[in-house]
Motif scaffolding. Structure first.
Motif, PDB file in Angstrom:
ATOM      1  N   LEU A 219       0.824  -1.212   0.000  1.00 18.85           N
ATOM      2  CA  LEU A 219       0.000   0.000   0.000  1.00 18.85           C
ATOM      3  C   LEU A 219       0.857   1.260   0.000  1.00 18.85           C
ATOM      4  CD1 LEU A 219      -2.877  -0.970   2.462  1.00 18.85           C
ATOM      5  CD2 LEU A 219      -3.040  -0.642  -0.001  1.00 18.85           C
ATOM      6  N   SER A 222       2.774   1.664  -3.287  1.00 21.63           N
ATOM      7  CA  SER A 222       1.854   1.968  -4.383  1.00 21.63           C
ATOM      8  C   SER A 222       1.407   3.423  -4.346  1.00 21.63           C
ATOM      9  CB  SER A 222       0.631   1.042  -4.324  1.00 21.63           C
ATOM     10  OG  SER A 222       1.002  -0.303  -4.504  1.00 21.63           O
ATOM     11  N   ILE A 223       1.060   3.900  -3.157  1.00 23.39           N
ATOM     12  CA  ILE A 223       0.656   5.304  -3.032  1.00 23.39           C
ATOM     13  C   ILE A 223       1.817   6.220  -3.385  1.00 23.39           C
ATOM     14  CG2 ILE A 223      -0.077   7.058  -1.374  1.00 23.39           C
ATOM     15  CD1 ILE A 223      -1.661   4.877   0.064  1.00 23.39           C
ATOM     16  N   SER A 278      -6.602   2.347  -2.722  1.00 24.65           N
ATOM     17  CA  SER A 278      -6.231   1.909  -1.371  1.00 24.65           C
ATOM     18  C   SER A 278      -7.369   1.135  -0.712  1.00 24.65           C
ATOM     19  CB  SER A 278      -5.855   3.120  -0.519  1.00 24.65           C
ATOM     20  OG  SER A 278      -4.796   3.842  -1.091  1.00 24.65           O
ATOM     21  N   ASN A 281      -7.712  -2.399  -2.249  1.00 19.94           N
ATOM     22  CA  ASN A 281      -6.641  -3.298  -1.817  1.00 19.94           C
ATOM     23  C   ASN A 281      -6.769  -3.675  -0.351  1.00 19.94           C
ATOM     24  OD1 ASN A 281      -4.389  -3.814  -3.955  1.00 19.94           O
ATOM     25  ND2 ASN A 281      -5.050  -1.698  -4.281  1.00 19.94           N
TER      26      ASN A 281
END
Length: 294
Positions: A219, A222-223, A278, A281
């Motif tokens: 997470l 990815s962000i 987000s 996921n």
């Protein structure tokens, strides 16, 4: 006699107030302001004038926004690479071999290296005319002409992605090291007694135990990939905006074209995309954990 002191119910808020004030001023207020600007026609030469959803309609009809959004999705490929590299590095360091202390220091050095410095170093390495990489490839006969790492697709994104991986894997390595240290040694010993090899022990014991750390790294990385800017701005500066991601597009629209209203709309759209990504996921990871427990 009860010697415990009784505090006022609002006492915790008194301790939280400074942090809440800072966050409210510089985060929440800024978010509200950007959301308002996204509904206005606001340029460098004109104050904000309310136009409703006009910026969003124009945005969705713009090809460069969709191209940059696709590039942002492609940039997410750094996430599995970072997870694999940082997890592999953490396993090597956790093996307690000789000189692992120095190895941990060396692997963590990229994290404390300023992003601008790292990006400039990679820009020199991938220089199209006099870069070490192109010279090496041409000397080995791999290519007859310099590879346009910094100006042609797909090399532009790949070059910036390498900077992101190099800069970030050391931090996530430390996250995985903490997770590996919490894996009960008894489980590993029981797996070994049952005849499980290293790979089977890793997939059946270690990986399920550190799965929350994997989700966290996934997470966070990815962000970070979706809102990357420094690596792109320095490493492939001068490349067409359609070769880059959404955040450089925001910078160009706001500070080069002076269209603050449209830039705010792009920022809000990116925020919604990251939030949706987000939440999806997190929901999928929660279902996986429930399935594993069942």
């Amino acid at each position: 006699m009860n010697s415990r002191r009784v505090h006022h119910p609002l006492t915790p808020l008194a301790f939280l107030a400074p942090a809440l004030l800072v966050l409210g001023t510089f985060s929440l207020a800024a978010m509200v302001q950007v959301a308002w600007y996204s509904l206005t026609k606001y340029t460098a030469f004109q104050g904000p004038v309310f136009v409703g959803l006009d910026n969003y309609r124009r945005l969705l009809a713009t090809d460069r926004f969709w191209l940059c959004l696709v590039n942002s999705a492609v940039y997410l490929l750094v996430t599995p690479v970072i997870i694999a590299v940082s997890l592999g590095a953490s396993i090597i360091v956790d093996a307690r071999l000789k000189a692992t202390g120095w190895l941990r220091l060396v692997l963590f050095l990229p994290v404390v290296t300023p992003t601008i410095v790292a990006a400039m170093a990679f820009r020199l390495l991938f220089n199209e005319d006099a870069g070490l990489l192109n010279r090496g490839l041409m000397a080995l006969g791999v290519t007859d002409e310099p590879v346009r790492w910094l100006s042609q697709q797909p090399w532009t994104l790949m070059t910036a992605m390498l900077v992101t991986v190099w800069k970030g894997f050391g931090f996530y390595m430390m996250v995985f090291l903490s997770a590996l240290a919490a894996v009960p040694r008894e489980l590993k010993e029981a797996a070994a007694l049952d005849g499980a090899g290293r790979w089977r022990s890793f997939t059946s014991v270690t990986l399920p135990a550190i799965w929350p750390a994997v989700v966290l790294v996934f997470l966070v990385s990815s962000i970070s990939a979706l809102k990357v800017f420094d690596e792109l701005y320095v490493t492939i500066k001068g490349a067409p905006i359609t070769h880059q991601t959404v955040v450089p597009l925001i910078y160009q629209v706001a500070f080069e074209e002076g269209n603050y209203g449209m830039a705010s709309a792009i920022g809000v759209a990116l925020f919604v995309a990251i939030l949706a990504f987000s939440l999806v996921n997190l929901r999928l990871s929660q279902r996986r954990e429930k399935g594993a427990k069942a």
